[in-house]
Design an enzyme around this catalytic site. Structure first.
Site, PDB file in Angstrom:
ATOM      1  N   ARG A  19       0.844  -1.200   0.000  1.00 21.21           N
ATOM      2  CA  ARG A  19       0.000   0.000   0.000  1.00 21.21           C
ATOM      3  C   ARG A  19       0.885   1.258   0.000  1.00 21.21           C
ATOM      4  O   ARG A  19       1.006   1.947  -1.007  1.00 21.21           O
ATOM      5  CB  ARG A  19      -0.972  -0.029   1.192  1.00 21.21           C
ATOM      6  CG  ARG A  19      -2.126   0.957   1.067  1.00 21.21           C
ATOM      7  CD  ARG A  19      -1.772   2.388   1.395  1.00 21.21           C
ATOM      8  NE  ARG A  19      -1.362   2.586   2.786  1.00 21.21           N
ATOM      9  CZ  ARG A  19      -0.814   3.699   3.237  1.00 21.21           C
ATOM     10  NH1 ARG A  19      -0.588   4.735   2.413  1.00 21.21           N
ATOM     11  NH2 ARG A  19      -0.435   3.817   4.500  1.00 21.21           N
ATOM     12  N   ASP A  20       1.530   1.530   1.113  1.00 23.23           N
ATOM     13  CA  ASP A  20       2.325   2.765   1.230  1.00 23.23           C
ATOM     14  C   ASP A  20       3.466   2.764   0.210  1.00 23.23           C
ATOM     15  O   ASP A  20       3.825   3.804  -0.352  1.00 23.23           O
ATOM     16  CB  ASP A  20       2.886   2.887   2.656  1.00 23.23           C
ATOM     17  CG  ASP A  20       3.062   4.319   3.112  1.00 23.23           C
ATOM     18  OD1 ASP A  20       3.156   5.200   2.246  1.00 23.23           O
ATOM     19  OD2 ASP A  20       3.113   4.556   4.330  1.00 23.23           O
ATOM     20  N   HIS A 211       3.751   4.424  13.101  1.00 26.96           N
ATOM     21  CA  HIS A 211       4.039   4.357  11.658  1.00 26.96           C
ATOM     22  C   HIS A 211       5.108   5.408  11.351  1.00 26.96           C
ATOM     23  O   HIS A 211       4.839   6.605  11.430  1.00 26.96           O
ATOM     24  CB  HIS A 211       2.723   4.650  10.914  1.00 26.96           C
ATOM     25  CG  HIS A 211       2.803   4.720   9.424  1.00 26.96           C
ATOM     26  ND1 HIS A 211       2.250   3.756   8.605  1.00 26.96           N
ATOM     27  CD2 HIS A 211       3.313   5.652   8.576  1.00 26.96           C
ATOM     28  CE1 HIS A 211       2.432   4.092   7.330  1.00 26.96           C
ATOM     29  NE2 HIS A 211       3.082   5.237   7.289  1.00 26.96           N
ATOM     30  N   HIS A 213       8.414   6.915   8.893  1.00 23.85           N
ATOM     31  CA  HIS A 213       9.156   6.959   7.631  1.00 23.85           C
ATOM     32  C   HIS A 213      10.602   7.314   7.947  1.00 23.85           C
ATOM     33  O   HIS A 213      10.878   8.029   8.905  1.00 23.85           O
ATOM     34  CB  HIS A 213       8.535   7.997   6.679  1.00 23.85           C
ATOM     35  CG  HIS A 213       7.298   7.472   6.028  1.00 23.85           C
ATOM     36  ND1 HIS A 213       7.289   6.942   4.762  1.00 23.85           N
ATOM     37  CD2 HIS A 213       6.029   7.351   6.489  1.00 23.85           C
ATOM     38  CE1 HIS A 213       6.068   6.536   4.462  1.00 23.85           C
ATOM     39  NE2 HIS A 213       5.275   6.769   5.492  1.00 23.85           N
ATOM     40  N   CYS A 244       4.529   9.127   1.001  1.00 19.96           N
ATOM     41  CA  CYS A 244       3.284   9.795   0.644  1.00 19.96           C
ATOM     42  C   CYS A 244       3.498  10.654  -0.597  1.00 19.96           C
ATOM     43  O   CYS A 244       4.414  11.480  -0.636  1.00 19.96           O
ATOM     44  CB  CYS A 244       2.840  10.675   1.809  1.00 19.96           C
ATOM     45  SG  CYS A 244       1.398  11.652   1.423  1.00 19.96           S
ATOM     46  N   ASN A 253       9.026   4.025   4.151  1.00 15.99           N
ATOM     47  CA  ASN A 253       8.721   3.644   5.530  1.00 15.99           C
ATOM     48  C   ASN A 253       9.977   3.040   6.143  1.00 15.99           C
ATOM     49  O   ASN A 253      10.913   2.677   5.427  1.00 15.99           O
ATOM     50  CB  ASN A 253       7.648   2.549   5.541  1.00 15.99           C
ATOM     51  CG  ASN A 253       6.318   3.031   5.013  1.00 15.99           C
ATOM     52  OD1 ASN A 253       6.114   3.118   3.820  1.00 15.99           O
ATOM     53  ND2 ASN A 253       5.422   3.345   5.905  1.00 15.99           N
TER      54      ASN A 253
HETATM   55  N1  COA Z   1     -12.929   5.332  -4.234  1.00 20.17           N
HETATM   56  C1  COA Z   1     -13.034   5.528  -5.559  1.00 20.17           C
HETATM   57  N2  COA Z   1     -13.399   6.678  -6.123  1.00 20.17           N
HETATM   58  C2  COA Z   1     -13.705   7.676  -5.287  1.00 20.17           C
HETATM   59  C3  COA Z   1     -13.636   7.543  -3.893  1.00 20.17           C
HETATM   60  C4  COA Z   1     -13.208   6.312  -3.362  1.00 20.17           C
HETATM   61  N3  COA Z   1     -13.090   6.111  -2.068  1.00 20.17           N
HETATM   62  N4  COA Z   1     -13.994   8.703  -3.345  1.00 20.17           N
HETATM   63  C5  COA Z   1     -14.276   9.547  -4.343  1.00 20.17           C
HETATM   64  N5  COA Z   1     -14.110   8.927  -5.533  1.00 20.17           N
HETATM   65  C6  COA Z   1     -14.258   9.465  -6.871  1.00 20.17           C
HETATM   66  C7  COA Z   1     -15.589  10.145  -7.094  1.00 20.17           C
HETATM   67  O1  COA Z   1     -16.543   9.206  -7.506  1.00 20.17           O
HETATM   68  C8  COA Z   1     -15.255  11.148  -8.169  1.00 20.17           C
HETATM   69  O2  COA Z   1     -15.136  10.475  -9.405  1.00 20.17           O
HETATM   70  P1  COA Z   1     -15.484  11.209 -10.788  1.00 20.17           P
HETATM   71  O3  COA Z   1     -14.496  12.323 -10.923  1.00 20.17           O
HETATM   72  O4  COA Z   1     -15.277  10.123 -11.789  1.00 20.17           O
HETATM   73  O5  COA Z   1     -16.892  11.669 -10.639  1.00 20.17           O
HETATM   74  C9  COA Z   1     -13.852  11.587  -7.783  1.00 20.17           C
HETATM   75  O6  COA Z   1     -13.308  10.500  -7.040  1.00 20.17           O
HETATM   76  C10 COA Z   1     -13.840  12.846  -6.959  1.00 20.17           C
HETATM   77  O7  COA Z   1     -14.723  12.671  -5.862  1.00 20.17           O
HETATM   78  P2  COA Z   1     -14.860  13.716  -4.680  1.00 20.17           P
HETATM   79  O8  COA Z   1     -15.825  13.188  -3.683  1.00 20.17           O
HETATM   80  O9  COA Z   1     -15.092  15.103  -5.241  1.00 20.17           O
HETATM   81  O10 COA Z   1     -13.470  13.590  -4.043  1.00 20.17           O
HETATM   82  P3  COA Z   1     -12.235  14.552  -4.074  1.00 20.17           P
HETATM   83  O11 COA Z   1     -11.811  14.897  -5.444  1.00 20.17           O
HETATM   84  O12 COA Z   1     -12.524  15.651  -3.120  1.00 20.17           O
HETATM   85  O13 COA Z   1     -11.112  13.569  -3.449  1.00 20.17           O
HETATM   86  C11 COA Z   1     -10.561  11.636  -2.110  1.00 20.17           C
HETATM   87  C12 COA Z   1     -11.277  12.980  -2.176  1.00 20.17           C
HETATM   88  C13 COA Z   1     -10.425  11.281  -0.653  1.00 20.17           C
HETATM   89  C14 COA Z   1     -11.384  10.602  -2.833  1.00 20.17           C
HETATM   90  C15 COA Z   1      -9.179  11.743  -2.799  1.00 20.17           C
HETATM   91  O14 COA Z   1      -8.512  12.875  -2.359  1.00 20.17           O
HETATM   92  C16 COA Z   1      -8.319  10.526  -2.531  1.00 20.17           C
HETATM   93  O15 COA Z   1      -8.625   9.426  -2.979  1.00 20.17           O
HETATM   94  N6  COA Z   1      -7.228  10.690  -1.778  1.00 20.17           N
HETATM   95  C17 COA Z   1      -6.391   9.589  -1.392  1.00 20.17           C
HETATM   96  C18 COA Z   1      -4.992  10.056  -1.239  1.00 20.17           C
HETATM   97  C19 COA Z   1      -4.111   8.957  -0.710  1.00 20.17           C
HETATM   98  O16 COA Z   1      -4.415   7.789  -0.752  1.00 20.17           O
HETATM   99  N7  COA Z   1      -2.937   9.369  -0.220  1.00 20.17           N
HETATM  100  C20 COA Z   1      -1.941   8.504   0.261  1.00 20.17           C
HETATM  101  C21 COA Z   1      -2.298   7.703   1.443  1.00 20.17           C
HETATM  102  S1  COA Z   1      -2.280   8.534   2.986  1.00 20.17           S
HETATM  103 ZN    ZN Z   2       3.151   6.296   5.408  1.00 25.58          ZN
END
Ligand code: COA
Ligand code: ZN
Length: 312
Positions: A19-20, A211, A213, A244, A253
């Protein structure tokens, strides 16, 4: 520091490499390779494996195969299979794949949470409340990660009270355990010892994971400080890969095999078979197309003796 005057009976290792680690690799690791590596890790004795993230595939394209991976792995009943979840949508996807544990993540640095999750902390907490009502009644347990707990790369050091405030919020919602994450490698050992002690005083019965890094070379020193403060559960990544994607200069990590090697050298069991772990780590450079930071992989174990050089 008392340097392990009270040795713990056992330490629990959670591997987060797939994952990370994989989330920020320049190239997509094929689904079948992910599954093969996870199945291999399942036989090493690690307590948990963070399998994937149910996040937006636009945010983290490398983990766009989350469902296939979750459904494709062979589950060892002795291992807890975890999925990272940021919001309600992610929770629905994780439940549909029968994740053993959901790991809800929010950065307490507002700026990092906005960059990473595109939500304010209030918005994240509101998603988490809804997640907790969705999960109720299922067999899936929930861990809450407090990211940037030791400092935010944009907002700087975070007050201890803010860490404890987040933990209290999580626990009031019904989360069963907490992870304090040094998302961008800002923690130092004295800070770690103090925060772990304060956490333990306030929440003596709550399972706590750390956790770290190794961004600034303090990773294992921080782990030792936490261990010394009574922490017995650690996230780490095979080969030391990871980082990240929303943290400037982020690196891996702490390395699982280096951590296990250190802890076992100190006389504390981890339940992990270090040789099997090293065999799994040896696969990574081929899989990723580059070397990995792990040091024991390169140098061998401290007990691996070499032939004495012949006198000239
Ligand atoms: N799984 C899949 N798709 C998702 C989702 C999820 N959990 N949450 C939102 N989406 C999709 C929406 O359906 C939308 O899709 P579209 O553009 O095709 O319509 C799009 O993502 C944007 O949705 P929205 O609710 O407006 O989210 P956002 O753009 O504000 O983003 C997150 C919010 C949380 C979904 C996004 O920032 C994210 O996935 N971040 C993860 C970052 C990460 O993993 N970082 C490292 C680990 S700490
Ligand atoms: Zn991490």
């Amino acid at each position: 520091m008392s340097m392990l005057s009270r040795r713990p009976e056992r330490v629990f290792i959670n591997d987060v490499a797939v994952r990370d680690g994989f989330q920020s690799e320049p190239r997509f690791v094929p689904t079948e390779d992910k599954i093969r590596l996870i199945d291999r890790l399942s036989g090493t004795g690690v307590a948990k494996i963070e399998v994937t993230s149910f996040v937006s595939p636009k945010a983290i394209p490398n983990l766009r195969d989350a469902e296939e991976v979750m459904r494709g792995i062979a589950r060892n009943p002795g291992v807890v299979y975890v999925a990272l979840v940021p919001n309600v949508r992610g929770c629905e996807r994780a439940l549909a794949c029968d994740a053993d544990e959901i790991n809800l993540v929010m950065s307490i640095g507002e700026s990092h949470n906005l960059a990473n999750m595109r939500m304010s902390c209030e918005q994240s907490l509101s998603q988490f409340r809804q997640v907790m009502s969705l999960v109720r009644g299922s067999r899936t347990r929930v861990n809450g990660t407090i990211a940037t707990a030791f400092g935010c790369p944009f907002d700087g050091d975070q007050p201890v009270d803010r860490v404890l405030w987040a933990a209290e919020n999580y626990l009031n919602m019904g989360m069963q355990s907490i992870t304090l994450a040094d998302t961008t490698g800002m923690a130092q050992p004295v800070q770690v010892a103090q925060l772990c002690r304060q956490f333990r005083e306030m929440f003596p019965t709550i399972p706590l994971t750390l956790h770290f890094h190794n961004t600034r070379g303090m990773g294992l020193a921080n782990a030792l400080a936490a261990l010394d403060a009574g922490v017995v559960s650690f996230d780490a990544s095979l080969g030391g890969i990871g980082g990240c994607p929303f943290a400037p200069g982020a690196t891996g990590n702490i390395c699982t095999e280096d951590l296990v090697h250190m802890i076992e050298s100190c006389g504390v069991p981890t339940g992990v078979d270090l040789d099997r772990l090293l065999d799994a780590a040896r696969e990574l450079p081929g899989l990723l197309g580059h070397d990995v930071p792990g040091q024991v992989l390169r140098a061998g174990k401290r007990t691996d003796l070499h032939q004495r050089p012949i006198a000239a």
